[in-house]
Scaffold this active site. Structure first.
Site, PDB file in Angstrom:
ATOM      1  N   LYS A 116       0.825  -1.215   0.000  1.00  0.00           N
ATOM      2  CA  LYS A 116       0.000   0.000   0.000  1.00  0.00           C
ATOM      3  C   LYS A 116       0.855   1.260   0.000  1.00  0.00           C
ATOM      4  O   LYS A 116       0.434   2.303  -0.519  1.00  0.00           O
ATOM      5  CB  LYS A 116      -0.948   0.010   1.197  1.00  0.00           C
ATOM      6  CG  LYS A 116      -1.868  -1.199   1.252  1.00  0.00           C
ATOM      7  CD  LYS A 116      -2.740  -1.346  -0.004  1.00  0.00           C
ATOM      8  CE  LYS A 116      -3.260  -2.748  -0.179  1.00  0.00           C
ATOM      9  NZ  LYS A 116      -3.791  -3.039  -1.505  1.00  0.00           N
ATOM     10  N   LYS A 158      -2.230   2.178   9.254  1.00  0.00           N
ATOM     11  CA  LYS A 158      -2.568   1.096   8.331  1.00  0.00           C
ATOM     12  C   LYS A 158      -1.352   0.237   8.001  1.00  0.00           C
ATOM     13  O   LYS A 158      -0.255   0.760   7.815  1.00  0.00           O
ATOM     14  CB  LYS A 158      -3.109   1.667   7.013  1.00  0.00           C
ATOM     15  CG  LYS A 158      -4.438   2.380   7.123  1.00  0.00           C
ATOM     16  CD  LYS A 158      -4.926   2.810   5.739  1.00  0.00           C
ATOM     17  CE  LYS A 158      -6.322   3.408   5.826  1.00  0.00           C
ATOM     18  NZ  LYS A 158      -6.823   3.844   4.508  1.00  0.00           N
ATOM     19  N   GLY A 165      -9.428  -3.184   4.377  1.00  0.00           N
ATOM     20  CA  GLY A 165      -9.844  -2.917   5.746  1.00  0.00           C
ATOM     21  C   GLY A 165      -9.164  -3.774   6.796  1.00  0.00           C
ATOM     22  O   GLY A 165      -9.402  -3.608   7.989  1.00  0.00           O
ATOM     23  N   GLU A 200      -2.190   7.930   8.207  1.00  0.00           N
ATOM     24  CA  GLU A 200      -2.966   8.858   7.381  1.00  0.00           C
ATOM     25  C   GLU A 200      -3.935   9.623   8.250  1.00  0.00           C
ATOM     26  O   GLU A 200      -4.400   9.119   9.267  1.00  0.00           O
ATOM     27  CB  GLU A 200      -3.850   8.071   6.390  1.00  0.00           C
ATOM     28  CG  GLU A 200      -3.243   7.659   5.127  1.00  0.00           C
ATOM     29  CD  GLU A 200      -4.245   6.896   4.238  1.00  0.00           C
ATOM     30  OE1 GLU A 200      -3.848   6.587   3.131  1.00  0.00           O
ATOM     31  OE2 GLU A 200      -5.387   6.610   4.657  1.00  0.00           O
ATOM     32  N   HIS A 208     -17.429   5.908   0.408  1.00  0.00           N
ATOM     33  CA  HIS A 208     -16.475   5.012  -0.243  1.00  0.00           C
ATOM     34  C   HIS A 208     -16.912   4.866  -1.701  1.00  0.00           C
ATOM     35  O   HIS A 208     -17.925   4.237  -1.987  1.00  0.00           O
ATOM     36  CB  HIS A 208     -16.507   3.671   0.491  1.00  0.00           C
ATOM     37  CG  HIS A 208     -15.587   2.643  -0.062  1.00  0.00           C
ATOM     38  ND1 HIS A 208     -14.702   1.938   0.698  1.00  0.00           N
ATOM     39  CD2 HIS A 208     -15.396   2.219  -1.321  1.00  0.00           C
ATOM     40  CE1 HIS A 208     -14.023   1.114  -0.061  1.00  0.00           C
ATOM     41  NE2 HIS A 208     -14.440   1.257  -1.297  1.00  0.00           N
ATOM     42  N   LYS A 237     -18.777  -5.390   2.679  1.00  0.00           N
ATOM     43  CA  LYS A 237     -19.798  -4.579   2.030  1.00  0.00           C
ATOM     44  C   LYS A 237     -21.133  -5.302   2.088  1.00  0.00           C
ATOM     45  O   LYS A 237     -21.204  -6.524   1.950  1.00  0.00           O
ATOM     46  CB  LYS A 237     -19.397  -4.315   0.579  1.00  0.00           C
ATOM     47  CG  LYS A 237     -18.143  -3.446   0.497  1.00  0.00           C
ATOM     48  CD  LYS A 237     -17.493  -3.454  -0.871  1.00  0.00           C
ATOM     49  CE  LYS A 237     -16.186  -2.670  -0.820  1.00  0.00           C
ATOM     50  NZ  LYS A 237     -15.373  -2.883  -2.040  1.00  0.00           N
ATOM     51  N   GLU A 275     -10.043   2.533  -5.259  1.00  0.00           N
ATOM     52  CA  GLU A 275     -10.918   2.971  -4.161  1.00  0.00           C
ATOM     53  C   GLU A 275     -10.564   4.378  -3.736  1.00  0.00           C
ATOM     54  O   GLU A 275      -9.386   4.702  -3.571  1.00  0.00           O
ATOM     55  CB  GLU A 275     -10.694   2.091  -2.923  1.00  0.00           C
ATOM     56  CG  GLU A 275     -11.220   0.699  -3.012  1.00  0.00           C
ATOM     57  CD  GLU A 275     -11.006  -0.038  -1.686  1.00  0.00           C
ATOM     58  OE1 GLU A 275     -10.693   0.594  -0.655  1.00  0.00           O
ATOM     59  OE2 GLU A 275     -11.139  -1.267  -1.707  1.00  0.00           O
ATOM     60  N   ARG A 292      -8.306  -7.296  -9.035  1.00  0.00           N
ATOM     61  CA  ARG A 292      -9.096  -8.505  -9.256  1.00  0.00           C
ATOM     62  C   ARG A 292     -10.493  -8.125  -9.720  1.00  0.00           C
ATOM     63  O   ARG A 292     -10.881  -6.970  -9.648  1.00  0.00           O
ATOM     64  CB  ARG A 292      -9.234  -9.259  -7.928  1.00  0.00           C
ATOM     65  CG  ARG A 292      -9.902  -8.371  -6.872  1.00  0.00           C
ATOM     66  CD  ARG A 292     -10.260  -9.083  -5.593  1.00  0.00           C
ATOM     67  NE  ARG A 292     -11.123  -8.250  -4.758  1.00  0.00           N
ATOM     68  CZ  ARG A 292     -10.703  -7.366  -3.877  1.00  0.00           C
ATOM     69  NH1 ARG A 292      -9.400  -7.185  -3.695  1.00  0.00           N
ATOM     70  NH2 ARG A 292     -11.563  -6.640  -3.178  1.00  0.00           N
ATOM     71  N   VAL A 295     -16.470  -8.584  -5.971  1.00  0.00           N
ATOM     72  CA  VAL A 295     -17.785  -9.141  -5.675  1.00  0.00           C
ATOM     73  C   VAL A 295     -18.875  -8.285  -6.324  1.00  0.00           C
ATOM     74  O   VAL A 295     -19.820  -8.801  -6.917  1.00  0.00           O
ATOM     75  CB  VAL A 295     -18.009  -9.219  -4.143  1.00  0.00           C
ATOM     76  CG1 VAL A 295     -19.414  -9.705  -3.827  1.00  0.00           C
ATOM     77  CG2 VAL A 295     -16.967 -10.097  -3.481  1.00  0.00           C
TER      78      VAL A 295
HETATM   79  C1  MV4 Z   1      -9.853   5.064   5.457  1.00  0.00           C
HETATM   80  C2  MV4 Z   1     -11.016   5.650   5.984  1.00  0.00           C
HETATM   81  C3  MV4 Z   1     -10.922   6.944   6.451  1.00  0.00           C
HETATM   82  N1  MV4 Z   1      -9.739   7.607   6.398  1.00  0.00           N
HETATM   83  N2  MV4 Z   1      -8.708   5.767   5.433  1.00  0.00           N
HETATM   84  C4  MV4 Z   1     -11.655   0.735   4.676  1.00  0.00           C
HETATM   85  C5  MV4 Z   1     -11.327  -0.224   3.570  1.00  0.00           C
HETATM   86  C6  MV4 Z   1      -9.978   0.145   3.061  1.00  0.00           C
HETATM   87  N3  MV4 Z   1      -9.879  -0.004   1.663  1.00  0.00           N
HETATM   88  C7  MV4 Z   1      -9.834   1.571   3.488  1.00  0.00           C
HETATM   89  N4  MV4 Z   1     -10.886   1.874   4.400  1.00  0.00           N
HETATM   90  C8  MV4 Z   1     -10.997   3.103   4.947  1.00  0.00           C
HETATM   91  N5  MV4 Z   1      -9.851   3.841   4.956  1.00  0.00           N
HETATM   92  C9  MV4 Z   1      -8.672   7.020   5.874  1.00  0.00           C
HETATM   93  N6  MV4 Z   1      -7.534   7.704   5.809  1.00  0.00           N
HETATM   94  C10 MV4 Z   1     -12.205   4.936   5.955  1.00  0.00           C
HETATM   95  C11 MV4 Z   1     -12.201   3.648   5.435  1.00  0.00           C
HETATM   96  C12 MV4 Z   1     -13.491   3.009   5.336  1.00  0.00           C
HETATM   97  C13 MV4 Z   1     -14.313   2.722   6.433  1.00  0.00           C
HETATM   98  C14 MV4 Z   1     -13.927   2.990   7.749  1.00  0.00           C
HETATM   99  C15 MV4 Z   1     -14.763   2.686   8.808  1.00  0.00           C
HETATM  100  C16 MV4 Z   1     -16.025   2.116   8.576  1.00  0.00           C
HETATM  101  C17 MV4 Z   1     -16.423   1.830   7.303  1.00  0.00           C
HETATM  102  C18 MV4 Z   1     -15.575   2.134   6.221  1.00  0.00           C
HETATM  103  C19 MV4 Z   1     -16.029   1.882   4.950  1.00  0.00           C
HETATM  104  C20 MV4 Z   1     -15.228   2.176   3.879  1.00  0.00           C
HETATM  105  C21 MV4 Z   1     -13.978   2.736   4.079  1.00  0.00           C
END
Ligand code: MV4
Length: 467
Positions: A116, A158, A165, A200, A208, A237, A275, A292, A295
């Site tokens: 990442k 992260k 996630g 971050e 999202h 999701k 994303e 990929r 879903v």
């Molecule tokens: C985040 C975020 C907020 N701020 N990063 C979740 C999946 C992964 N691909 C990245 N994700 C997130 N990253 C920053 N800097 C919020 C999410 C996030 C999320 C967080 C809490 C509850 C539901 C979520 C749904 C989608 C993304």
């Protein structure tokens, strides 16, 4: 085109890929574990090879067994589906070394994007905006404190090797950072064998939004617009839709065009998803890229008319992209929900068991992707996804009504088996969701509203403890 493709997956996605192959005149072979010996994919495939016992480690994650199965059936290519080995650069490399085409990006591109930190650096260089924070891994707690102080709280720590996630911790105040930093590193080491993390700014109340792209091996690419996947619980999701609602057309186009530019710049090939988080001011921030088929790909197929798995097969076979951007004309709204064998009243714990009734919905503009049937046994070894119900309509209002109608028809019962259908129906009923104004906070709000003195009656039969 390939003569034979080996499908290295199970469940609904194995069927989805099998059908695409058959439509293109490609012979199909599937691998299966002992637990899936009588699966729908095994029954429909031209060939089926048992690659081991039920546990994934010994079957669907066993690269050597899959390569051996490909040799046995004379396959030229391997479709990994999603999950399992689909984003494993080492597996893609092993395929290449064995003369097999891995249906996905080149191994070195997958490796660079699976990291990442490296993905952020590459995409930032390609002009994609990132959330404030560190691009390089943060090596010490002192460095983490300094980065966080620079960007302001809340922050999120992260794992560099994470994604989807997994391996992330939200930190609301400086006092919590040292422990969160140490915990995320230890967890990343345990889960991924790589303890590097980055920091971050944590964006609250964001949506999202993701962009589907297709890129061939000749430098051509198209985007297929956006999907909103803000309705998630613990990064699973529950509901997905295309296009992303309640954003201006200008913003949607900018995000999609920027995403495609990024994908092409890093040498991405195949079907991929970038994303983003989009904040209330419609500013967007790149999070990660998935290498990929996803879903939720059906909602994009329903609004564009493009069969994404057909395109994956053509791209992998070296065919120049068959679509120009002007030919991709998204139309209407598609909404999908996932039907998992889980109990929403018990923290979405999986509910394994045998299905005695399984009656999927039908009707106009209604697509059900499923491997379920009466008598199907939901086992404890794999993801509990039973079906995806997707509908299309000319506008969002009717699409949501249509999904409610479809879910009302769906009968899934069996001793101990629960599904996510009742919870999804609560989402579809929610006023903010109906307006398309919801954010990633929606599911927690609904769960909190239901929790104290829950008005929901206790189910008649009790589910077994979590598998
Ligand atoms: C985040 C975020 C907020 N701020 N990063 C979740 C999946 C992964 N691909 C990245 N994700 C997130 N990253 C920053 N800097 C919020 C999410 C996030 C999320 C967080 C809490 C509850 C539901 C979520 C749904 C989608 C993304």
């Amino acid at each position: 085109m390939f003569e034979t493709v080996l499908i290295a997956n199970r469940g609904e996605i194995a069927l989805r890929v099998l059908r695409a192959c058959r439509e293109l005149g490609v012979r199909t072979a599937v691998v299966y574990s002992a637990a899936d010996a009588d699966s729908a994919a095994v029954r429909l495939a031209d060939r089926a090879v048992c690659i081991g016992p039920a546990p994934s480690r010994r079957s669907y994650l066993n690269a050597a067994a899959i390569v051996e199965a490909a040799r046995q059936v004379g396959a030229q290519a391997v479709h990994p589906g999603y999950g399992f080995l689909s984003e494993d650069a080492d597996f893609a490399e092993i395929c290449a070394l064995n003369g097999l085409t891995f249906i996905g990006p080149r191994p070195e591109v997958m490796a660079a994007l699976g990291d990442k930190s490296s993905a952020r650096a590459l995409m930032s260089r390609a002009g994609l905006p990132l959330p404030d924070g560190s691009v390089e891994p943060v090596p010490t707690v002192e460095a983490a404190v300094e980065v966080a102080a620079g960007i302001g709280y809340p922050v999120i720590v992260k794992a560099v090797a994470g994604g989807g996630g997994r391996g992330m911790t939200v930190v609301r105040s400086p006092a919590d950072l040292p422990r969160a930093y140490a915990r995320t590193r230890a967890a990343a080491q345990a889960v991924f064998g790589d303890d590097r993390v980055y920091v971050e700014r944590y964006l609250t109340d964001a949506r999202h939004v993701e962009v589907q792209v297709l890129c061939d091996g000749h430098g051509n690419g198209v985007h297929l617009g956006t999907r909103d996947c803000s309705v998630q619980r613990r990064h699973q999701k529950l509901v997905e839709e295309a296009p992303a609602p309640a954003l201006s057309a200008g913003t949607l186009d900018t995000i999609a065009e920027t995403a495609l530019r990024g994908a092409l710049e890093v040498g991405f090939t195949g079907a991929g998803t970038l994303e983003f988080l989009v904040d209330a001011a419609e500013r967007f921030h790149f999070l990660e890229i998935n290498c990929r088929i996803q879903v939720e790909h059906p909602v994009t197929e329903m609004v564009t008319g493009v069969d994404l798995v057909h395109e994956q097969l053509h791209i992998a076979a070296g065919v120049p992209l068959r679509w120009r951007q002007e030919e991709i004309r998204p139309h209407g709204v598609a909404v999908e929900c996932r039907v998992n064998a889980e109990d929403p009243d018990r923290g979405f714990a999986p509910t394994p068991g045998r299905l005695d009734r399984f009656v999927p919905p039908g009707g106009p503009f209604t697509r059900v992707d499923t491997h379920g049937r009466p008598g199907y046994v939901v086992g404890p070894h794999y993801d509990s996804l039973l079906a995806k119900v997707a509908v299309w309509a000319p506008d969002r209002e009717l699409a949501l009504d249509r999904l409610e109608r479809a879910l009302g028809e769906f009968e899934v019962t069996g001793p101990g088996v629960r599904t996510t259908i009742p919870f999804v129906r609560r989402v579809l009923d929610d006023a903010e969701f109906r307006k398309g104004r919801h954010t990633t906070g929606l599911v927690d709000r609904l769960l909190a509203a239901a929790a104290p003195g829950s008005p929901d009656p206790a189910p008649a039969t009790t589910a077994p403890p979590n598998a």
